[in-house]
Design a protein around this motif. Structure first.
Motif, PDB file in Angstrom:
ATOM      1  N   ALA A  52      17.255  50.972  54.584  1.00 36.07           N
ATOM      2  CA  ALA A  52      16.497  51.664  53.539  1.00 36.07           C
ATOM      3  C   ALA A  52      15.034  51.844  53.912  1.00 36.07           C
ATOM      4  CB  ALA A  52      16.608  50.895  52.219  1.00 36.07           C
ATOM      5  N   LEU A  53      14.552  51.050  54.867  1.00 36.18           N
ATOM      6  CA  LEU A  53      13.154  51.119  55.298  1.00 36.18           C
ATOM      7  C   LEU A  53      12.977  51.930  56.577  1.00 36.18           C
ATOM      8  CD1 LEU A  53      12.189  47.392  54.626  1.00 36.18           C
ATOM      9  CD2 LEU A  53      11.391  49.383  53.335  1.00 36.18           C
ATOM     10  N   ALA A  54      14.058  52.492  57.095  1.00 39.45           N
ATOM     11  CA  ALA A  54      14.000  53.152  58.395  1.00 39.45           C
ATOM     12  C   ALA A  54      13.060  54.343  58.410  1.00 39.45           C
ATOM     13  CB  ALA A  54      15.407  53.587  58.819  1.00 39.45           C
ATOM     14  N   VAL A  77      13.713  37.731  48.199  1.00 44.47           N
ATOM     15  CA  VAL A  77      14.209  37.590  49.568  1.00 44.47           C
ATOM     16  C   VAL A  77      13.365  38.418  50.533  1.00 44.47           C
ATOM     17  CG1 VAL A  77      16.190  37.918  51.095  1.00 44.47           C
ATOM     18  CG2 VAL A  77      16.532  37.005  48.802  1.00 44.47           C
ATOM     19  N   LEU A  78      12.975  39.625  50.130  1.00 39.21           N
ATOM     20  CA  LEU A  78      12.076  40.424  50.966  1.00 39.21           C
ATOM     21  C   LEU A  78      10.767  39.681  51.203  1.00 39.21           C
ATOM     22  CD1 LEU A  78      12.565  43.917  49.288  1.00 39.21           C
ATOM     23  CD2 LEU A  78      13.172  43.357  51.662  1.00 39.21           C
ATOM     24  N   ARG A  79      10.225  39.083  50.149  1.00 39.88           N
ATOM     25  CA  ARG A  79       8.972  38.337  50.256  1.00 39.88           C
ATOM     26  C   ARG A  79       9.091  37.193  51.254  1.00 39.88           C
ATOM     27  NH1 ARG A  79       7.225  35.463  44.770  1.00 39.88           N
ATOM     28  NH2 ARG A  79       9.236  34.448  45.182  1.00 39.88           N
ATOM     29  N   ALA A  80      10.222  36.478  51.198  1.00 39.35           N
ATOM     30  CA  ALA A  80      10.423  35.353  52.113  1.00 39.35           C
ATOM     31  C   ALA A  80      10.510  35.826  53.567  1.00 39.35           C
ATOM     32  CB  ALA A  80      11.689  34.589  51.726  1.00 39.35           C
ATOM     33  N   VAL A  81      11.245  36.918  53.786  1.00 36.96           N
ATOM     34  CA  VAL A  81      11.406  37.433  55.145  1.00 36.96           C
ATOM     35  C   VAL A  81      10.082  37.976  55.677  1.00 36.96           C
ATOM     36  CG1 VAL A  81      12.534  39.256  56.489  1.00 36.96           C
ATOM     37  CG2 VAL A  81      13.870  37.836  54.924  1.00 36.96           C
ATOM     38  N   ALA A  82       9.280  38.565  54.787  1.00 38.82           N
ATOM     39  CA  ALA A  82       7.946  39.022  55.197  1.00 38.82           C
ATOM     40  C   ALA A  82       7.058  37.834  55.546  1.00 38.82           C
ATOM     41  CB  ALA A  82       7.309  39.857  54.094  1.00 38.82           C
ATOM     42  N   ALA A  83       7.153  36.765  54.759  1.00 43.01           N
ATOM     43  CA  ALA A  83       6.354  35.570  55.051  1.00 43.01           C
ATOM     44  C   ALA A  83       6.738  34.958  56.389  1.00 43.01           C
ATOM     45  CB  ALA A  83       6.535  34.543  53.934  1.00 43.01           C
ATOM     46  N   ARG A  94       4.611  47.663  48.595  1.00 39.31           N
ATOM     47  CA  ARG A  94       5.699  48.203  49.393  1.00 39.31           C
ATOM     48  C   ARG A  94       5.979  47.309  50.600  1.00 39.31           C
ATOM     49  NH1 ARG A  94       4.423  54.334  50.707  1.00 39.31           N
ATOM     50  NH2 ARG A  94       2.348  53.449  51.140  1.00 39.31           N
ATOM     51  N   PHE A  95       7.201  47.409  51.088  1.00 37.03           N
ATOM     52  CA  PHE A  95       7.607  46.686  52.297  1.00 37.03           C
ATOM     53  C   PHE A  95       7.874  47.702  53.397  1.00 37.03           C
ATOM     54  CE2 PHE A  95       8.454  43.642  48.996  1.00 37.03           C
ATOM     55  CZ  PHE A  95       8.193  42.410  49.575  1.00 37.03           C
ATOM     56  N   GLU A  96       7.642  47.263  54.651  1.00 34.38           N
ATOM     57  CA  GLU A  96       7.927  48.156  55.772  1.00 34.38           C
ATOM     58  C   GLU A  96       8.429  47.354  56.964  1.00 34.38           C
ATOM     59  OE1 GLU A  96       4.531  50.213  57.370  1.00 34.38           O
ATOM     60  OE2 GLU A  96       3.178  48.582  56.822  1.00 34.38           O
TER      61      GLU A  96
END
Length: 357
Positions: A52-54, A77-83, A94-96
């Motif tokens: 979805a972020l591609a 979960v996105l926040r954890a993976v970004a951390a 936003r996440f990228e």
């Protein structure tokens, strides 16, 4: 003194795994971070959050809409993976993708999505719940968890077998590329790729060495899918595809017998048997060569990722990673003597010449 100054230096390659903010006797708890990170990453891969972020940064709501996930757990979960440094969380919410996560997008060039899904799959995860079984019995923990062997399981479960096959196509490692760059395969007129799967490596080898022909030798159901790959590459006239049980016999008549990332799947007795079959195929040709590509373990107390991979070999397959002394022992018993000077600590290419046992 800071906590870091009070803590004895960890072996090279392992320091980042310990939480130096904890007392030394508790620092191994840092290994738990890996479990939490792997679980979070696998969840995002399974719902295709990276896909979805591609096309660029997205809000949580946009990612949720694309994946069918619930916004609140998805954000956490996105926040954890970004951390953990795999994704980027922007100030605008936003996440990228980052360079580290780009390979988790389905279909990405040099991607590792299928490799990640395979190595974090329950069929490889559950054996780690009972490594003690392997310690107590010498039997793979996989057998205790699933009441069968790994290869029997993947045959009986097509979905698991498919993810395994896809992962093996992505199983590329820079260390492997490095050993090939310095080796002259062109000196061999005919090369057998023993256990060569559907032939991806042999295709590259034949492309790069126009004076060489090849033999692809693997199980019948595996090589049955190899012909289109060689046809597409325009190499079908330079390869012989031979269904092979390498415990029984290996095609004869080749100048080199190449076997990559295969022998570590087996214990010493079975690995030696495979090498004996290759030795029988070579016969009296003293100029022929056995070429093994595997991890080559460093000595006592030295950091080596291969020593961790060895625990997977032990727990899942009943195989093993080996030091040079161990490789020389089984190769020597099969009728080979070392002919080069491989460097330990990574993937290595070991060249052996045939001798009389």
């Amino acid at each position: 003194m800071t906590a870091q100054e009070r803590t004895p230096a960890a072996p090279q390659g392992t320091a980042g795994w310990f939480d130096i903010g904890l007392p030394p006797q508790k620092q191994v708890l840092g290994f738990l971070y890996a479990k939490w990170a792997i679980g979070a990453l696998r969840g995002l891969v399974e719902v295709r959050a990276f896909d979805a972020l591609a096309d660029g940064p997205r809000t949580v709501a946009e990612i949720a809409a694309a994946t069918g996930a619930q916004e609140d757990p998805l954000y956490r979960v996105l926040r954890a993976v970004a951390a953990a440094g795999v994704l980027a969380e922007r100030e605008d919410g936003r996440f990228e993708l980052t360079e580290r996560s780009a390979g988790l997008v389905d279909g990405a060039q040099d991607g590792i999505r299928d490799m990640f899904l395979f190595t974090s799959d329950p069929m490889l995860w559950r054996p780690y719940e009972n490594v003690a079984h392997a310690l107590r019995t010498g039997e793979p923990a996989f057998k205790a968890a699933f009441d069968t062997t790994f290869y029997e399981y993947t045959k009986a479960n097509p979905a698991s077998g498919a993810v395994f096959d896809r992962a093996m196509q992505q199983n590329s490692y820079p260390g492997t590329d490095a050993v090939f760059e310095g080796f002259d395969f062109g000196r061999f007129r005919r090369i057998a790729d023993v256990g060569g799967g559907r032939g991806h490596f042999l295709v590259d080898l034949l492309r790069n060495n126009p004076g060489t022909t090849g033999v692809l030798a693997d199980q019948e159901h595996t090589v049955a899918e190899a012909k289109p790959l060689f046809e597409e590459a325009g190499l079908l006239d330079r390869v012989e595809i031979v269904p092979t049980d390498f415990f029984t016999a290996v095609p004869s008549g080749c100048d080199a017998y190449f076997i990559k990332h295969t022998l570590h799947n087996w214990d010493n007795d079975k690995a030696e048997l495979i090498l004996r079959r290759i030795r029988e195929a070579i016969g009296e040709d003293r100029d022929a060569r056995l070429l093994i590509v595997e991890n080559l373990l460093r000595g006592a107390g030295q950091w080596d990722i291969g020593k961790l991979i060895d625990v997977e070999s032990l727990s899942v397959l009943g195989g093993r990673e080996r030091s040079l002394a161990e490789w020389d022992r089984i190769a020597g018993a099969a009728g080979f003597a070392l002919a080069n000077e491989p460097v330990a600590g990574d993937i290595a290419l070991l060249e052996y010449r045939p001798v009389t046992p």
